[in-house]
Design a protein around this motif. Structure first.
Motif, PDB file in Angstrom:
ATOM      1  N   ILE A  75     -18.402  26.243  13.990  1.00 33.44           N
ATOM      2  CA  ILE A  75     -18.338  25.193  15.006  1.00 33.44           C
ATOM      3  C   ILE A  75     -19.455  25.460  16.014  1.00 33.44           C
ATOM      4  CG2 ILE A  75     -16.940  24.117  16.808  1.00 33.44           C
ATOM      5  CD1 ILE A  75     -14.464  24.812  15.166  1.00 33.44           C
ATOM      6  N   ALA A  76     -20.378  24.495  16.105  1.00 30.69           N
ATOM      7  CA  ALA A  76     -21.533  24.624  16.993  1.00 30.69           C
ATOM      8  C   ALA A  76     -21.214  24.024  18.358  1.00 30.69           C
ATOM      9  CB  ALA A  76     -22.746  23.928  16.388  1.00 30.69           C
ATOM     10  N   ILE A  77     -21.484  24.816  19.394  1.00 29.14           N
ATOM     11  CA  ILE A  77     -21.296  24.399  20.781  1.00 29.14           C
ATOM     12  C   ILE A  77     -22.665  24.428  21.455  1.00 29.14           C
ATOM     13  CG2 ILE A  77     -20.162  24.939  22.988  1.00 29.14           C
ATOM     14  CD1 ILE A  77     -18.152  24.276  20.784  1.00 29.14           C
ATOM     15  N   GLY A  78     -23.056  23.314  22.057  1.00 20.97           N
ATOM     16  CA  GLY A  78     -24.364  23.217  22.706  1.00 20.97           C
ATOM     17  C   GLY A  78     -24.461  24.056  23.967  1.00 20.97           C
ATOM     18  N   ALA A  79     -25.686  24.219  24.439  1.00 17.65           N
ATOM     19  CA  ALA A  79     -25.925  24.969  25.676  1.00 17.65           C
ATOM     20  C   ALA A  79     -25.181  24.330  26.845  1.00 17.65           C
ATOM     21  CB  ALA A  79     -27.424  25.035  25.961  1.00 17.65           C
ATOM     22  N   ASP A  80     -24.890  23.026  26.743  1.00 16.82           N
ATOM     23  CA  ASP A  80     -24.145  22.315  27.782  1.00 16.82           C
ATOM     24  C   ASP A  80     -22.632  22.499  27.662  1.00 16.82           C
ATOM     25  OD1 ASP A  80     -23.612  20.814  25.506  1.00 16.82           O
ATOM     26  OD2 ASP A  80     -24.272  18.906  26.360  1.00 16.82           O
ATOM     27  N   GLY A  81     -22.172  23.276  26.660  1.00 19.33           N
ATOM     28  CA  GLY A  81     -20.750  23.532  26.485  1.00 19.33           C
ATOM     29  C   GLY A  81     -20.016  22.457  25.704  1.00 19.33           C
ATOM     30  N   LYS A  82     -20.759  21.485  25.142  1.00 17.67           N
ATOM     31  CA  LYS A  82     -20.144  20.397  24.372  1.00 17.67           C
ATOM     32  C   LYS A  82     -20.261  20.660  22.872  1.00 17.67           C
ATOM     33  CE  LYS A  82     -19.463  17.757  27.993  1.00 17.67           C
ATOM     34  NZ  LYS A  82     -18.799  16.599  28.382  1.00 17.67           N
ATOM     35  N   LEU A  83     -19.276  20.168  22.147  1.00 22.03           N
ATOM     36  CA  LEU A  83     -19.254  20.302  20.696  1.00 22.03           C
ATOM     37  C   LEU A  83     -20.440  19.571  20.072  1.00 22.03           C
ATOM     38  CD1 LEU A  83     -17.704  21.021  18.017  1.00 22.03           C
ATOM     39  CD2 LEU A  83     -16.643  18.769  18.248  1.00 22.03           C
ATOM     40  N   ILE A  84     -21.145  20.257  19.173  1.00 20.33           N
ATOM     41  CA  ILE A  84     -22.220  19.628  18.401  1.00 20.33           C
ATOM     42  C   ILE A  84     -21.690  19.211  17.036  1.00 20.33           C
ATOM     43  CG2 ILE A  84     -24.464  19.977  17.298  1.00 20.33           C
ATOM     44  CD1 ILE A  84     -25.103  22.009  19.528  1.00 20.33           C
ATOM     45  N   ALA A  85     -21.055  20.154  16.320  1.00 16.21           N
ATOM     46  CA  ALA A  85     -20.594  19.850  14.964  1.00 16.21           C
ATOM     47  C   ALA A  85     -19.574  20.877  14.499  1.00 16.21           C
ATOM     48  CB  ALA A  85     -21.775  19.838  13.995  1.00 16.21           C
ATOM     49  N   VAL A  86     -18.720  20.433  13.564  1.00 17.47           N
ATOM     50  CA  VAL A  86     -17.784  21.299  12.853  1.00 17.47           C
ATOM     51  C   VAL A  86     -18.186  21.244  11.388  1.00 17.47           C
ATOM     52  CG1 VAL A  86     -15.378  21.697  12.192  1.00 17.47           C
ATOM     53  CG2 VAL A  86     -15.910  20.747  14.459  1.00 17.47           C
ATOM     54  N   ARG A  87     -18.488  22.422  10.801  1.00 16.83           N
ATOM     55  CA  ARG A  87     -18.913  22.462   9.397  1.00 16.83           C
ATOM     56  C   ARG A  87     -18.002  23.399   8.610  1.00 16.83           C
ATOM     57  NH1 ARG A  87     -23.352  25.265   8.658  1.00 16.83           N
ATOM     58  NH2 ARG A  87     -23.226  26.262  10.677  1.00 16.83           N
ATOM     59  N   GLN A  88     -17.538  22.929   7.463  1.00 20.09           N
ATOM     60  CA  GLN A  88     -16.849  23.783   6.496  1.00 20.09           C
ATOM     61  C   GLN A  88     -17.970  24.351   5.629  1.00 20.09           C
ATOM     62  OE1 GLN A  88     -15.548  25.772   3.896  1.00 20.09           O
ATOM     63  NE2 GLN A  88     -15.647  23.981   2.599  1.00 20.09           N
ATOM     64  N   VAL A  89     -18.136  25.674   5.620  1.00 19.26           N
ATOM     65  CA  VAL A  89     -19.339  26.282   5.053  1.00 19.26           C
ATOM     66  C   VAL A  89     -19.211  26.789   3.619  1.00 19.26           C
ATOM     67  CG1 VAL A  89     -20.297  26.856   7.314  1.00 19.26           C
ATOM     68  CG2 VAL A  89     -18.822  28.520   6.156  1.00 19.26           C
ATOM     69  N   LEU A  90     -18.006  26.787   3.057  1.00 11.43           N
ATOM     70  CA  LEU A  90     -17.862  27.256   1.673  1.00 11.43           C
ATOM     71  C   LEU A  90     -18.104  26.082   0.740  1.00 11.43           C
ATOM     72  CD1 LEU A  90     -14.837  29.677   2.091  1.00 11.43           C
ATOM     73  CD2 LEU A  90     -17.295  30.153   2.231  1.00 11.43           C
ATOM     74  N   THR A  91     -19.397  25.764   0.556  1.00 13.03           N
ATOM     75  CA  THR A  91     -19.836  24.603  -0.222  1.00 13.03           C
ATOM     76  C   THR A  91     -20.880  25.021  -1.254  1.00 13.03           C
ATOM     77  OG1 THR A  91     -21.677  24.103   1.269  1.00 13.03           O
ATOM     78  CG2 THR A  91     -19.526  23.119   1.814  1.00 13.03           C
ATOM     79  N   PRO A  92     -21.035  24.233  -2.318  1.00 14.99           N
ATOM     80  CA  PRO A  92     -22.070  24.533  -3.310  1.00 14.99           C
ATOM     81  C   PRO A  92     -23.469  24.598  -2.684  1.00 14.99           C
ATOM     82  CG  PRO A  92     -20.574  22.879  -4.171  1.00 14.99           C
ATOM     83  CD  PRO A  92     -20.206  23.093  -2.725  1.00 14.99           C
ATOM     84  N   GLU A  93     -23.731  23.756  -1.689  1.00 12.22           N
ATOM     85  CA  GLU A  93     -25.051  23.769  -1.036  1.00 12.22           C
ATOM     86  C   GLU A  93     -25.313  25.111  -0.356  1.00 12.22           C
ATOM     87  OE1 GLU A  93     -23.526  19.847  -1.755  1.00 12.22           O
ATOM     88  OE2 GLU A  93     -22.662  21.345  -0.412  1.00 12.22           O
ATOM     89  N   ASN A  94     -24.311  25.649   0.332  1.00 13.05           N
ATOM     90  CA  ASN A  94     -24.491  26.949   0.976  1.00 13.05           C
ATOM     91  C   ASN A  94     -24.517  28.087  -0.039  1.00 13.05           C
ATOM     92  OD1 ASN A  94     -24.840  26.043   3.574  1.00 13.05           O
ATOM     93  ND2 ASN A  94     -22.704  26.304   4.142  1.00 13.05           N
ATOM     94  N   PHE A  95     -23.702  27.994  -1.087  1.00 13.30           N
ATOM     95  CA  PHE A  95     -23.735  29.032  -2.119  1.00 13.30           C
ATOM     96  C   PHE A  95     -25.121  29.106  -2.758  1.00 13.30           C
ATOM     97  CE2 PHE A  95     -18.961  28.085  -2.924  1.00 13.30           C
ATOM     98  CZ  PHE A  95     -18.594  28.843  -1.824  1.00 13.30           C
ATOM     99  N   ALA A  96     -25.765  27.959  -2.945  1.00 18.42           N
ATOM    100  CA  ALA A  96     -27.093  27.920  -3.559  1.00 18.42           C
ATOM    101  C   ALA A  96     -28.155  28.599  -2.681  1.00 18.42           C
ATOM    102  CB  ALA A  96     -27.501  26.478  -3.842  1.00 18.42           C
ATOM    103  N   LYS A  97     -27.903  28.716  -1.395  1.00 23.59           N
ATOM    104  CA  LYS A  97     -28.852  29.371  -0.479  1.00 23.59           C
ATOM    105  C   LYS A  97     -28.826  30.897  -0.613  1.00 23.59           C
ATOM    106  CE  LYS A  97     -28.511  25.707   2.964  1.00 23.59           C
ATOM    107  NZ  LYS A  97     -28.017  25.350   4.309  1.00 23.59           N
ATOM    108  N   VAL A  98     -27.768  31.423  -1.209  1.00 19.26           N
ATOM    109  CA  VAL A  98     -27.640  32.875  -1.368  1.00 19.26           C
ATOM    110  C   VAL A  98     -28.475  33.283  -2.577  1.00 19.26           C
ATOM    111  CG1 VAL A  98     -26.058  34.806  -1.716  1.00 19.26           C
ATOM    112  CG2 VAL A  98     -25.338  32.826  -0.335  1.00 19.26           C
ATOM    113  N   GLN A  99     -29.525  34.055  -2.330  1.00 22.57           N
ATOM    114  CA  GLN A  99     -30.487  34.423  -3.364  1.00 22.57           C
ATOM    115  C   GLN A  99     -30.658  35.939  -3.444  1.00 22.57           C
ATOM    116  OE1 GLN A  99     -32.111  32.141  -5.441  1.00 22.57           O
ATOM    117  NE2 GLN A  99     -30.635  30.728  -4.518  1.00 22.57           N
ATOM    118  N   PRO A 100     -31.042  36.455  -4.619  1.00 24.58           N
ATOM    119  CA  PRO A 100     -31.320  37.888  -4.741  1.00 24.58           C
ATOM    120  C   PRO A 100     -32.320  38.334  -3.680  1.00 24.58           C
ATOM    121  CG  PRO A 100     -31.279  36.879  -6.906  1.00 24.58           C
ATOM    122  CD  PRO A 100     -31.213  35.749  -5.895  1.00 24.58           C
ATOM    123  N   GLY A 101     -32.039  39.506  -3.105  1.00 21.76           N
ATOM    124  CA  GLY A 101     -32.893  40.064  -2.073  1.00 21.76           C
ATOM    125  C   GLY A 101     -32.471  39.695  -0.663  1.00 21.76           C
TER     126      GLY A 101
END
Length: 170
Positions: A75-101
């Motif tokens: 959950i991203a909170i801006g410098a102003d203390g307001k909510l920016i976004a809520v993300r569920q991160v266990l997704t195929p897109e995020n898994f694909a970012k995990v690379q050897p090394g």
């Protein structure tokens, strides 16, 4: 007797976590980007598992639903203390970012706390696992195999053999 108390406390904590995870969609629907505040997020989700300070003054809160759940939220909170976004991160897109090394610290930052960590000392490997549901809502496990120097060697995805659905329960 102390081991009984520890076991009872573990059961109570697990039940509380399952109840909290079941309420997540309701909690998320009550939050509005640009309107809801950090206090609103904390009122609904509690104390984050981890907090990352970003270069632009914003912060990211990690709300972990492992090992019993199949999601992790950032959950991203801006410098102003307001909510920016809520993300569920266990997704195929995020898994694909995990690379050897890749450093395991970066994997943790991307996916949140893992459900399970299994060392294999004879192979000099550690298997770090996250539980998730695939697009067909089938229970799965994403595994990052960590080698020497806390670096990713490879990743694997397969059925979650510990899921109640696959053990005959619901």
């Amino acid at each position: 007797m102390p081991s009984f108390h520890r076991a009872a406390a573990a059961v109570i904590a697990t039940l509380a976590l399952l109840a909290a995870a079941g309420c997540d969609p309701q909690r998320i629907s009550e939050l509005q980007p640009g309107v809801s505040t950090e206090a609103d997020v904390r009122d609904r989700f509690g104390v984050p598992e981890n907090t990352w300070n970003e270069a632009d003054g914003s912060r990211t809160f990690e709300y972990n639903r492992q090992p019993a759940g199949q999601v992790n939220y950032m959950i991203a909170i801006g410098a102003d203390g307001k909510l920016i976004a809520v993300r569920q991160v266990l997704t195929p897109e995020n898994f694909a970012k995990v690379q050897p090394g890749m450093a395991m610290d970066a994997v943790r930052r991307l996916l949140g706390k893992a459900a399970k960590v299994v060392p294999y000392p004879l192979k000099d490997e550690i298997h770090v696992q996250w539980r998730f549901a695939n697009a067909r809502n089938e229970p799965q496990v994403f595994t990052v195999v960590q080698g020497p120097g806390a670096l990713v060697l490879r990743t694997e995805t397969g059925p979650d053999l510990d899921a109640p659905e696959l053990k005959g329960g619901k």
